[in-house]
Design an enzyme around this catalytic site. Structure first.
Site, PDB file in Angstrom:
ATOM      1  N   SER A  14       0.816  -1.223   0.000  1.00  0.00           N
ATOM      2  CA  SER A  14       0.000   0.000   0.000  1.00  0.00           C
ATOM      3  C   SER A  14       0.850   1.273   0.000  1.00  0.00           C
ATOM      4  CB  SER A  14      -0.918   0.014   1.219  1.00  0.00           C
ATOM      5  OG  SER A  14      -1.601   1.248   1.275  1.00  0.00           O
ATOM      6  N   LEU A  15       0.508   2.166  -0.916  1.00  0.00           N
ATOM      7  CA  LEU A  15       1.182   3.471  -0.951  1.00  0.00           C
ATOM      8  C   LEU A  15       0.385   4.523  -0.176  1.00  0.00           C
ATOM      9  CD1 LEU A  15       2.424   3.714  -4.665  1.00  0.00           C
ATOM     10  CD2 LEU A  15       3.775   3.238  -2.632  1.00  0.00           C
ATOM     11  N   LYS A  65     -13.182  -4.761   3.142  1.00  0.00           N
ATOM     12  CA  LYS A  65     -14.115  -3.709   2.710  1.00  0.00           C
ATOM     13  C   LYS A  65     -15.569  -4.028   3.046  1.00  0.00           C
ATOM     14  CE  LYS A  65     -11.147  -1.707  -0.742  1.00  0.00           C
ATOM     15  NZ  LYS A  65     -11.008  -1.053  -2.021  1.00  0.00           N
ATOM     16  N   ASP A 101     -14.088   4.571  -3.594  1.00  0.00           N
ATOM     17  CA  ASP A 101     -13.563   3.852  -4.764  1.00  0.00           C
ATOM     18  C   ASP A 101     -14.388   4.149  -6.018  1.00  0.00           C
ATOM     19  OD1 ASP A 101     -11.450   2.497  -3.510  1.00  0.00           O
ATOM     20  OD2 ASP A 101     -12.776   0.894  -2.830  1.00  0.00           O
ATOM     21  N   VAL A 129     -13.174  -4.595  -4.639  1.00  0.00           N
ATOM     22  CA  VAL A 129     -13.333  -3.320  -5.338  1.00  0.00           C
ATOM     23  C   VAL A 129     -14.341  -3.420  -6.496  1.00  0.00           C
ATOM     24  CG1 VAL A 129     -11.468  -3.551  -7.055  1.00  0.00           C
ATOM     25  CG2 VAL A 129     -11.952  -1.322  -6.056  1.00  0.00           C
ATOM     26  N   ARG A 150     -12.389 -16.540 -11.156  1.00  0.00           N
ATOM     27  CA  ARG A 150     -11.929 -17.934 -11.002  1.00  0.00           C
ATOM     28  C   ARG A 150     -12.953 -18.744 -10.192  1.00  0.00           C
ATOM     29  NH1 ARG A 150      -6.601 -18.708  -7.477  1.00  0.00           N
ATOM     30  NH2 ARG A 150      -7.973 -17.635  -6.023  1.00  0.00           N
ATOM     31  N   THR A 151     -13.403 -18.187  -9.081  1.00  0.00           N
ATOM     32  CA  THR A 151     -14.444 -18.842  -8.286  1.00  0.00           C
ATOM     33  C   THR A 151     -15.788 -18.284  -8.748  1.00  0.00           C
ATOM     34  OG1 THR A 151     -12.861 -18.808  -6.476  1.00  0.00           O
ATOM     35  CG2 THR A 151     -15.132 -19.375  -5.909  1.00  0.00           C
ATOM     36  N   GLY A 232      -3.905   1.346 -11.906  1.00  0.00           N
ATOM     37  CA  GLY A 232      -4.793   1.875 -10.873  1.00  0.00           C
ATOM     38  C   GLY A 232      -4.261   3.090 -10.129  1.00  0.00           C
TER      39      GLY A 232
HETATM   40  P1  ATR Z   1     -11.222 -10.652  -1.827  1.00  0.00           P
HETATM   41  O1  ATR Z   1     -11.699 -11.685  -2.833  1.00  0.00           O
HETATM   42  O2  ATR Z   1     -10.861 -11.254  -0.500  1.00  0.00           O
HETATM   43  O3  ATR Z   1     -12.061  -9.434  -1.727  1.00  0.00           O
HETATM   44  P2  ATR Z   1      -9.478  -9.297  -3.594  1.00  0.00           P
HETATM   45  O4  ATR Z   1      -7.986  -9.126  -3.621  1.00  0.00           O
HETATM   46  O5  ATR Z   1     -10.325  -8.102  -3.648  1.00  0.00           O
HETATM   47  O6  ATR Z   1      -9.803 -10.186  -2.328  1.00  0.00           O
HETATM   48  O7  ATR Z   1      -9.876 -10.257  -4.755  1.00  0.00           O
HETATM   49  C1  ATR Z   1      -8.986 -11.087  -5.260  1.00  0.00           C
HETATM   50  C2  ATR Z   1      -9.479 -11.398  -6.658  1.00  0.00           C
HETATM   51  O8  ATR Z   1      -8.394 -11.932  -7.391  1.00  0.00           O
HETATM   52  C3  ATR Z   1     -10.562 -12.444  -6.644  1.00  0.00           C
HETATM   53  O9  ATR Z   1     -11.422 -12.202  -7.723  1.00  0.00           O
HETATM   54  C4  ATR Z   1      -9.750 -13.721  -6.836  1.00  0.00           C
HETATM   55  O10 ATR Z   1     -10.458 -14.794  -7.378  1.00  0.00           O
HETATM   56  P3  ATR Z   1     -11.165 -15.851  -6.415  1.00  0.00           P
HETATM   57  O11 ATR Z   1     -12.446 -15.230  -5.999  1.00  0.00           O
HETATM   58  O12 ATR Z   1     -11.336 -17.059  -7.265  1.00  0.00           O
HETATM   59  O13 ATR Z   1     -10.216 -16.087  -5.262  1.00  0.00           O
HETATM   60  C5  ATR Z   1      -8.727 -13.248  -7.819  1.00  0.00           C
HETATM   61  N1  ATR Z   1      -7.540 -14.093  -7.819  1.00  0.00           N
HETATM   62  C6  ATR Z   1      -6.585 -14.156  -6.888  1.00  0.00           C
HETATM   63  N2  ATR Z   1      -5.633 -15.038  -7.235  1.00  0.00           N
HETATM   64  C7  ATR Z   1      -6.013 -15.546  -8.442  1.00  0.00           C
HETATM   65  C8  ATR Z   1      -5.442 -16.510  -9.335  1.00  0.00           C
HETATM   66  N3  ATR Z   1      -4.299 -17.128  -9.078  1.00  0.00           N
HETATM   67  N4  ATR Z   1      -6.107 -16.780 -10.498  1.00  0.00           N
HETATM   68  C9  ATR Z   1      -7.280 -16.163 -10.768  1.00  0.00           C
HETATM   69  N5  ATR Z   1      -7.859 -15.243  -9.970  1.00  0.00           N
HETATM   70  C10 ATR Z   1      -7.235 -14.943  -8.821  1.00  0.00           C
END
Ligand code: ATR
Length: 267
Positions: A14-15, A65, A101, A129, A150-151, A232
């Site tokens: 973080s900056l 968040k 944001d 975000v 991914r999920t 960003g």
């Molecule tokens: P959070 O999901 O806890 O809010 P975030 O940094 O805001 O955290 O989100 C991370 C994003 O990057 C998510 O969309 C995550 O996908 P998942 O929901 O499947 O975890 C994505 N992400 C992180 N690592 C990844 C990877 N190796 N390949 C694809 N997507 C990835």
């Protein structure tokens, strides 16, 4: 001396402390801004610290968040709509969560004079975000928003909130004008997308929410001739400017000086 903190996990990249302390000094405000790698169990105490005057405000980043919301008294309209808070302070005795944001993203797009009207936009990721980005794009009248994560379940949750978005399979890429990386891929050095960006065609706008490091795989694809690439950094600057205004009632300047300062090794 007023005290502010950015909380997140991880938080090293973080900056915010560098930027907020720069503006604090420039505007001769008696305050200090630090960072804390927090855990879920810390949120209640951090909020109590604001209520009892030990702390004056928070910036909230990944993954808190949404998680911070149960500990707040009031949400601003933007924070309520997106269920996403990145700025916290007391307002008339109420612990209030704000979302800057949305404005940060919108101002960074407008700063480039890019018009999203009638544009097809792909968002990769469904993290903290993303609701703010969707909200801002809708406000700016983007014609179609496609989203992949991914999920997939997390993408479907966003579709429940924003019905008009279209969810697609991770790894695929629909035809579009603009592509936004809102995943955390790129934060770590060896991060790799499973997406072939060369298939996307020419003259596209690549927007990477990541601003540090500056040279990600996504940035490399976006910097091909004919494309527009924006990381960003301006979104970060504009959201920080709004947070600063909420806390100190002063709008700090965004100019080349502050950008040079942020990119420099000095702190
Ligand atoms: P959070 O999901 O806890 O809010 P975030 O940094 O805001 O955290 O989100 C991370 C994003 O990057 C998510 O969309 C995550 O996908 P998942 O929901 O499947 O975890 C994505 N992400 C992180 N690592 C990844 C990877 N190796 N390949 C694809 N997507 C990835």
């Amino acid at each position: 001396m007023k005290k502010y903190l950015v909380i997140g996990n991880p938080i090293d990249h973080s900056l915010s402390p560098k930027l907020q302390n720069y503006w604090i000094k420039l505007n001769k405000i008696e305050a200090i801004y630090g960072k804390l790698q927090a855990h879920d169990q810390d949120l209640k105490e951090l909020c109590n610290n604001i209520k009892n005057g030990q702390l004056d405000g928070l910036n909230v980043t990944v993954p808190f968040k949404k998680k911070i919301i149960p500990f707040l008294d009031v949400l601003s309209g933007h924070a309520l709509r997106t269920q996403s808070v990145n700025t916290v302070c007391l307002n008339n005795g109420n612990l209030t969560g704000y979302n800057t944001d949305i404005d940060g993203f919108e101002l960074s797009i407008k700063n480039l004079n890019y018009d999203v009207v009638n544009k097809k936009i792909v968002i990769l990721g469904a993290g903290g975000v993303v609701p703010s980005i969707i909200y801002a794009l809708k406000r700016m009248n983007a014609s179609q928003i496609y989203l992949s994560n991914r999920t997939k379940e997390k993408a479907e949750i966003l579709k429940n909130i924003f019905e008009e978005i279209e969810v697609f399979e991770w790894g695929k890429l629909p035809e579009c004008d603009m592509i936004i990386n809102a995943t955390s891929l790129g934060l770590k050095k060896n991060d790799k997308f499973e997406i072939n960006f060369s298939k996307i065609g020419k003259d596209k706008f690549f927007f990477d929410v990541i601003y540090n490091p500056f040279n990600t795989e996504f940035a490399e694809a976006g910097n091909k001739p004919g494309n527009i690439f924006e990381n960003g950094l301006h979104m970060f600057l504009f959201q920080a400017q709004k947070a600063f205004s909420i806390w100190h009632n002063i709008e700090p300047k965004i100019d080349q000086e502050v950008i040079k300062f942020l990119k420099g090794k000095n702190s």
